[in-house]
Design a protein around this motif. Structure first.
Motif, PDB file in Angstrom:
ATOM      1  N   CYS A 266      35.241  40.072  41.966  1.00 12.76           N
ATOM      2  CA  CYS A 266      36.095  40.898  42.049  1.00 12.76           C
ATOM      3  C   CYS A 266      35.196  42.563  40.775  1.00 12.76           C
ATOM      4  CB  CYS A 266      37.150  41.069  41.227  1.00 12.76           C
ATOM      5  SG  CYS A 266      37.780  42.623  40.087  1.00 12.76           S
ATOM      6  N   TRP A 267      34.721  43.955  41.311  1.00 12.48           N
ATOM      7  CA  TRP A 267      34.143  44.569  40.995  1.00 12.48           C
ATOM      8  C   TRP A 267      34.989  45.658  40.024  1.00 12.48           C
ATOM      9  CZ3 TRP A 267      29.100  45.111  41.639  1.00 12.48           C
ATOM     10  CH2 TRP A 267      28.359  43.818  42.320  1.00 12.48           C
ATOM     11  N   ILE A 268      34.045  45.884  38.582  1.00 15.62           N
ATOM     12  CA  ILE A 268      35.467  46.593  37.948  1.00 15.62           C
ATOM     13  C   ILE A 268      34.025  47.757  37.636  1.00 15.62           C
ATOM     14  CG2 ILE A 268      36.904  46.336  36.012  1.00 15.62           C
ATOM     15  CD1 ILE A 268      38.373  44.863  37.302  1.00 15.62           C
ATOM     16  N   LYS A 269      34.913  48.140  36.826  1.00 14.00           N
ATOM     17  CA  LYS A 269      34.057  49.346  36.117  1.00 14.00           C
ATOM     18  C   LYS A 269      35.255  49.726  35.080  1.00 14.00           C
ATOM     19  CE  LYS A 269      33.158  53.912  37.213  1.00 14.00           C
ATOM     20  NZ  LYS A 269      32.119  55.153  38.541  1.00 14.00           N
ATOM     21  N   ASN A 270      34.841  50.703  33.231  1.00 15.82           N
ATOM     22  CA  ASN A 270      36.249  50.943  32.750  1.00 15.82           C
ATOM     23  C   ASN A 270      36.009  51.177  31.547  1.00 15.82           C
ATOM     24  OD1 ASN A 270      37.959  50.160  30.741  1.00 15.82           O
ATOM     25  ND2 ASN A 270      37.484  48.334  30.647  1.00 15.82           N
ATOM     26  N   ASN A 271      36.799  52.280  31.812  1.00 10.40           N
ATOM     27  CA  ASN A 271      36.495  53.517  30.346  1.00 10.40           C
ATOM     28  C   ASN A 271      37.318  53.911  29.294  1.00 10.40           C
ATOM     29  OD1 ASN A 271      35.423  55.516  29.316  1.00 10.40           O
ATOM     30  ND2 ASN A 271      35.307  56.540  30.722  1.00 10.40           N
ATOM     31  N   ASN A 272      37.125  52.451  28.616  1.00 11.09           N
ATOM     32  CA  ASN A 272      37.682  52.486  26.615  1.00 11.09           C
ATOM     33  C   ASN A 272      39.218  51.632  27.473  1.00 11.09           C
ATOM     34  OD1 ASN A 272      36.025  54.252  25.658  1.00 11.09           O
ATOM     35  ND2 ASN A 272      36.783  56.400  26.628  1.00 11.09           N
ATOM     36  N   SER A 273      39.059  50.742  28.472  1.00 15.33           N
ATOM     37  CA  SER A 273      40.620  50.223  29.281  1.00 15.33           C
ATOM     38  C   SER A 273      39.866  48.511  28.079  1.00 15.33           C
ATOM     39  CB  SER A 273      41.005  50.515  29.900  1.00 15.33           C
ATOM     40  OG  SER A 273      42.098  49.741  30.076  1.00 15.33           O
ATOM     41  N   LYS A 274      41.006  48.330  28.773  1.00 15.52           N
ATOM     42  CA  LYS A 274      41.123  46.215  28.319  1.00 15.52           C
ATOM     43  C   LYS A 274      41.613  46.285  29.844  1.00 15.52           C
ATOM     44  CE  LYS A 274      41.873  42.563  25.621  1.00 15.52           C
ATOM     45  NZ  LYS A 274      42.681  42.620  23.740  1.00 15.52           N
ATOM     46  N   PHE A 275      41.207  45.309  30.230  1.00 17.96           N
ATOM     47  CA  PHE A 275      41.599  44.784  31.558  1.00 17.96           C
ATOM     48  C   PHE A 275      41.671  42.532  31.182  1.00 17.96           C
ATOM     49  CE2 PHE A 275      36.945  44.951  32.367  1.00 17.96           C
ATOM     50  CZ  PHE A 275      36.761  43.477  32.847  1.00 17.96           C
ATOM     51  N   ARG A 276      42.597  42.374  32.318  1.00 17.45           N
ATOM     52  CA  ARG A 276      42.622  41.077  32.290  1.00 17.45           C
ATOM     53  C   ARG A 276      42.890  40.638  33.781  1.00 17.45           C
ATOM     54  NH1 ARG A 276      47.589  39.689  30.342  1.00 17.45           N
ATOM     55  NH2 ARG A 276      46.833  39.469  27.990  1.00 17.45           N
ATOM     56  N   ILE A 277      42.139  39.417  34.580  1.00 19.38           N
ATOM     57  CA  ILE A 277      41.620  39.000  35.950  1.00 19.38           C
ATOM     58  C   ILE A 277      42.198  37.710  35.592  1.00 19.38           C
ATOM     59  CG2 ILE A 277      40.710  38.596  37.724  1.00 19.38           C
ATOM     60  CD1 ILE A 277      38.695  40.489  36.724  1.00 19.38           C
ATOM     61  N   LYS A 278      43.475  37.165  36.271  1.00 20.28           N
ATOM     62  CA  LYS A 278      44.771  36.555  35.777  1.00 20.28           C
ATOM     63  C   LYS A 278      44.007  35.279  37.059  1.00 20.28           C
ATOM     64  CE  LYS A 278      48.211  34.311  33.339  1.00 20.28           C
ATOM     65  NZ  LYS A 278      49.346  34.583  33.131  1.00 20.28           N
ATOM     66  N   VAL A 279      43.956  33.766  37.271  1.00 17.64           N
ATOM     67  CA  VAL A 279      44.400  32.830  38.471  1.00 17.64           C
ATOM     68  C   VAL A 279      44.876  31.885  37.938  1.00 17.64           C
ATOM     69  CG1 VAL A 279      43.306  31.810  40.252  1.00 17.64           C
ATOM     70  CG2 VAL A 279      41.883  33.654  39.416  1.00 17.64           C
ATOM     71  N   ASP A 280      45.933  31.886  38.885  1.00 16.34           N
ATOM     72  CA  ASP A 280      47.383  30.629  39.155  1.00 16.34           C
ATOM     73  C   ASP A 280      47.602  30.319  39.840  1.00 16.34           C
ATOM     74  OD1 ASP A 280      46.884  31.482  35.921  1.00 16.34           O
ATOM     75  OD2 ASP A 280      49.354  32.938  36.840  1.00 16.34           O
ATOM     76  N   ALA A 281      47.360  28.584  39.697  1.00 15.57           N
ATOM     77  CA  ALA A 281      48.013  27.649  41.604  1.00 15.57           C
ATOM     78  C   ALA A 281      49.830  27.957  41.145  1.00 15.57           C
ATOM     79  CB  ALA A 281      47.238  26.817  41.079  1.00 15.57           C
ATOM     80  N   ILE A 282      50.474  28.092  42.379  1.00 14.31           N
ATOM     81  CA  ILE A 282      51.669  27.310  42.035  1.00 14.31           C
ATOM     82  C   ILE A 282      52.275  27.084  43.545  1.00 14.31           C
ATOM     83  CG2 ILE A 282      51.834  30.179  40.306  1.00 14.31           C
ATOM     84  CD1 ILE A 282      52.811  31.468  43.513  1.00 14.31           C
TER      85      ILE A 282
END
Length: 194
Positions: free
Chosen positions: A119-135
């Motif tokens: 995943c490509w991200i650009k971030n200006n002062n935020s906080k982010f989370r990339i999360k992967v699960d199996a279900i």
């Protein structure tokens, strides 16, 4: 006799209708918005959009995230294709999931196979989370997570690798903004090892 019966039922009727109304509203709250298009597949570069939503994604929008103030924009600043997904966040929950601005998608996968998520991200002062699960229908296996508040003015690649546990048949990818700022997301890919 009618007035006695009315006086007995009236306060209880209001209490019951309030109780059922509150529980009904809590159970029917819309958690995300989505538009589907079988021809667009993953749509990881957000090139296919309908009603200002990227198709084939569950999107946590200003309509569904009740404790947040943000805009969802299809932006021309992109690493792949002509557009990306942009969140301009003035306030939001730090909890993630459907309580915070973001997107998610579930795809069919094979048990015991390894998948690479980029995943490509650009971030200006935020906080982010990339999360992967199996279900599967009954359980969830928590997979890898990336969390960052690093400001990057250039597109930055984030990668996760995950082996699907036995008997699991879906991979769930979720990306959330967790604090005010501006977050761009583009060119998401999910590939299975050969």
């Amino acid at each position: 006799m009618k007035s006695i019966l009315k006086n007995l039922i009236y306060p209880y009727g209001i209490t019951l209708s309030l109780l059922f109304g509150i529980s009904f509203n809590a159970c029917t709250q819309k958690m995300s918005e989505s538009v589907n298009n079988d021809k667009a597949a993953l749509n990881g570069s957000f090139e296919v959009v309908k009603n200002n939503l990227p198709v084939n994604w569950l999107v946590y929008t200003p309509e569904t995230v009740k404790k947040g103030n943000f805009d969802l924009v299809i932006d021309s600043d992109a690493i792949d294709g002509k557009q990306s997904l942009k969140f301009i966040i003035r306030s939001c929950s730090e909890k993630g999931g459907w309580l915070s601005p973001g997107i998610s998608q579930e795809i069919k996968v094979e048990p015991n196979k390894t998948y690479h998520i980029k995943c490509w991200i650009k971030n200006n002062n935020s906080k982010f989370r990339i999360k992967v699960d199996a279900i599967d229908a009954f359980t969830k296996d928590v997979g890898p997570t990336i969390e960052s508040s690093e400001t990057t003015n250039k597109w930055t690649l984030h990668e996760l690798t995950y082996t699907i546990p036995e008997k699991m048949d879906k991979l769930r990818l979720e990306i959330n903004a967790l604090q005010p700022g501006t977050l761009w997301i583009d060119h998401i890919t999910i590939e299975k090892d050969q």
